[in-house]
Each structure stands twice: as C-alpha cells, then as structure tokens.
Design a protein around this motif. Sequence first.
Motif, short mmCIF file in Angstrom:
data_model
loop_
_atom_site.label_atom_id
_atom_site.label_comp_id
_atom_site.label_asym_id
_atom_site.label_seq_id
_atom_site.Cartn_x
_atom_site.Cartn_y
_atom_site.Cartn_z
N ALA A 50 -3.40 69.35 35.51
CA ALA A 50 -3.15 68.41 34.42
C ALA A 50 -1.83 68.74 33.74
O ALA A 50 -1.51 69.92 33.51
CB ALA A 50 -4.29 68.45 33.41
N SER A 51 -1.07 67.71 33.43
CA SER A 51 0.18 67.92 32.70
C SER A 51 -0.16 68.17 31.24
O SER A 51 -0.81 67.36 30.59
CB SER A 51 1.08 66.69 32.83
OG SER A 51 2.30 66.93 32.17
N SER A 52 0.27 69.31 30.76
CA SER A 52 0.03 69.71 29.37
C SER A 52 1.19 70.59 28.95
O SER A 52 1.95 71.07 29.80
CB SER A 52 -1.28 70.52 29.28
OG SER A 52 -1.13 71.76 29.97
N PRO A 53 1.34 70.83 27.65
CA PRO A 53 2.41 71.75 27.24
C PRO A 53 2.31 73.11 27.93
O PRO A 53 3.33 73.70 28.30
CB PRO A 53 2.22 71.86 25.73
CG PRO A 53 1.58 70.55 25.35
CD PRO A 53 0.67 70.22 26.50
N GLU A 54 1.10 73.56 28.18
CA GLU A 54 0.90 74.86 28.82
C GLU A 54 1.33 74.83 30.29
O GLU A 54 2.00 75.74 30.77
CB GLU A 54 -0.57 75.31 28.72
CG GLU A 54 -1.03 75.61 27.32
CD GLU A 54 -1.37 74.35 26.49
OE1 GLU A 54 -1.60 73.25 27.07
OE2 GLU A 54 -1.36 74.47 25.25
N SER A 55 0.92 73.75 31.02
CA SER A 55 1.29 73.70 32.44
C SER A 55 2.79 73.46 32.60
O SER A 55 3.40 73.97 33.53
CB SER A 55 0.48 72.63 33.19
OG SER A 55 0.92 71.32 32.89
N ILE A 56 3.39 72.71 31.68
CA ILE A 56 4.83 72.49 31.74
C ILE A 56 5.58 73.80 31.48
O ILE A 56 6.55 74.12 32.17
CB ILE A 56 5.25 71.37 30.76
CG1 ILE A 56 4.72 70.03 31.29
CG2 ILE A 56 6.76 71.33 30.57
CD1 ILE A 56 4.85 68.87 30.32
N ALA A 57 5.10 74.59 30.54
CA ALA A 57 5.72 75.89 30.26
C ALA A 57 5.58 76.82 31.46
O ALA A 57 6.52 77.53 31.83
CB ALA A 57 5.10 76.52 29.02
N LYS A 58 4.41 76.80 32.10
CA LYS A 58 4.20 77.63 33.28
C LYS A 58 5.10 77.14 34.42
O LYS A 58 5.69 77.93 35.15
CB LYS A 58 2.74 77.59 33.71
CG LYS A 58 2.41 78.50 34.85
CD LYS A 58 0.92 78.49 35.18
CE LYS A 58 0.63 79.38 36.37
NZ LYS A 58 -0.79 79.32 36.77
N GLY A 59 5.22 75.81 34.56
CA GLY A 59 6.09 75.24 35.58
C GLY A 59 7.54 75.62 35.36
O GLY A 59 8.27 75.91 36.32
N LYS A 60 7.96 75.65 34.10
CA LYS A 60 9.33 76.06 33.77
C LYS A 60 9.58 77.50 34.21
O LYS A 60 10.61 77.81 34.82
CB LYS A 60 9.59 75.91 32.27
CG LYS A 60 11.00 76.31 31.83
CD LYS A 60 11.15 76.13 30.32
CE LYS A 60 12.56 76.18 29.84
NZ LYS A 60 13.22 77.45 29.80
N ALA A 61 8.60 78.37 33.91
CA ALA A 61 8.74 79.78 34.30
C ALA A 61 8.82 79.92 35.82
O ALA A 61 9.62 80.73 36.33
CB ALA A 61 7.57 80.59 33.74
N LEU A 62 8.05 79.14 36.54
CA LEU A 62 8.10 79.17 38.01
C LEU A 62 9.40 78.58 38.54
O LEU A 62 10.01 79.12 39.46
CB LEU A 62 6.91 78.40 38.59
CG LEU A 62 5.54 79.05 38.41
CD1 LEU A 62 4.43 78.04 38.64
CD2 LEU A 62 5.40 80.25 39.34
N PHE A 63 9.86 77.48 37.97
CA PHE A 63 11.10 76.80 38.35
C PHE A 63 12.28 77.75 38.20
O PHE A 63 13.17 77.81 39.06
CB PHE A 63 11.28 75.57 37.46
CG PHE A 63 12.43 74.66 37.79
CD1 PHE A 63 12.24 73.55 38.60
CD2 PHE A 63 13.69 74.88 37.26
CE1 PHE A 63 13.29 72.68 38.90
CE2 PHE A 63 14.75 74.02 37.54
CZ PHE A 63 14.54 72.92 38.37
N GLU A 64 12.29 78.50 37.10
CA GLU A 64 13.41 79.41 36.80
C GLU A 64 13.20 80.80 37.37
O GLU A 64 14.11 81.62 37.32
CB GLU A 64 13.61 79.49 35.29
CG GLU A 64 14.08 78.18 34.69
CD GLU A 64 14.25 78.23 33.19
OE1 GLU A 64 13.95 79.26 32.55
OE2 GLU A 64 14.69 77.20 32.62
N GLY A 65 12.01 81.08 37.91
CA GLY A 65 11.71 82.41 38.41
C GLY A 65 11.32 82.40 39.87
O GLY A 65 12.14 82.10 40.75
N LYS A 66 10.05 82.68 40.12
CA LYS A 66 9.51 82.83 41.46
C LYS A 66 9.87 81.69 42.41
O LYS A 66 10.17 81.91 43.58
CB LYS A 66 7.99 82.98 41.34
CG LYS A 66 7.25 83.18 42.62
CD LYS A 66 5.75 83.30 42.36
CE LYS A 66 4.99 83.44 43.66
NZ LYS A 66 3.55 83.42 43.42
#
Length: 149
Positions: A50-66
């Motif tokens: 589900a798209s949520s502020p939490e999943s978007i923040a986690k996605g950002k961390a993955l996009f910029e990291g792993k």
Amino acid sequence: MGTFSKFLGVSAAVLMLSASVAGAEEKDPLKPRVPADQIAEAKAMKNPVASSPESIAKGKALFEGKGTCFNCHGKEGKGDGPAGAILNPSPRNFTNCKFHKKRKDGELFWVIKNGSPGTGMVSLIPAAITEEEAWTIINYERSFCKGDE
C-alpha cells in the motif's frame, strides 16, 4: 607516452564521449517497455504494498541505497543521475506525470524485474532487491509526479 599521460588521454576521451551522449532524450517516454505478449499480464499485476507515507519513505531509502536507482535516475528522479549521464537514451524521468498516468504499477515492476531492452535498465530482481522492495520503490517513484500534466 607515460602511464599517467595515457590515463589522462583515455579520461579525456571518456569525458568527450560522455558529453556527446549526455542529455540524450529519454526514448519514447510513453511507449510501453513490456513486450506485447506479456503486457496484459503485467498490467493486471497489482502492487501488494500500500502506498503510504511509510512505504514511500522506505522506497526512498531503497531508491537511494540498496536499489541504487539514483545512480541513473538521479536523487530527484529526473533521469539525470551520475551513471545515467553516459546512457543513450537517458534513464526514465519519473517527474513526467504523463508517464505515470499511462503506465500501471505492474508494468513498472516488470521492467525492474526484467530490465528494458534498448536502454541501460537492467534486471534488479533478485540481484539487488526483492520483489517486495521493488513494489515499495514503485510507490516512491510515483511520488515524483507532483503536477497534473
């Protein structure tokens, strides 16, 4: 010619080549990247995260990291990352709202999983990220569209 001089010559050639392809237009931004015989199946896939502020923040961390997505797509998703500068066509610009309206999450997932022939996009699943992480990154990629274009 000394080793350092050769290195400088090669470096200059690489920079000139990079400059000649840098900024190459994104190839067909609205054209599907999924093969015709697989597109219906890809479009039918639903994002289980589900798209949520939490999943978007986690996605950002993955996009910029792993996931290392930022290397080509840039930290702001414009397709202007440091590694993307030498790619022709340039990487996907995720700030293009027309693209987001045209493509389903399943299509984006298919490209992350299988790569995109004719572009620099390579398969990231399972080499770099999991399927769940890919869906999370898609939620973040969608957040780059800020307008109604």
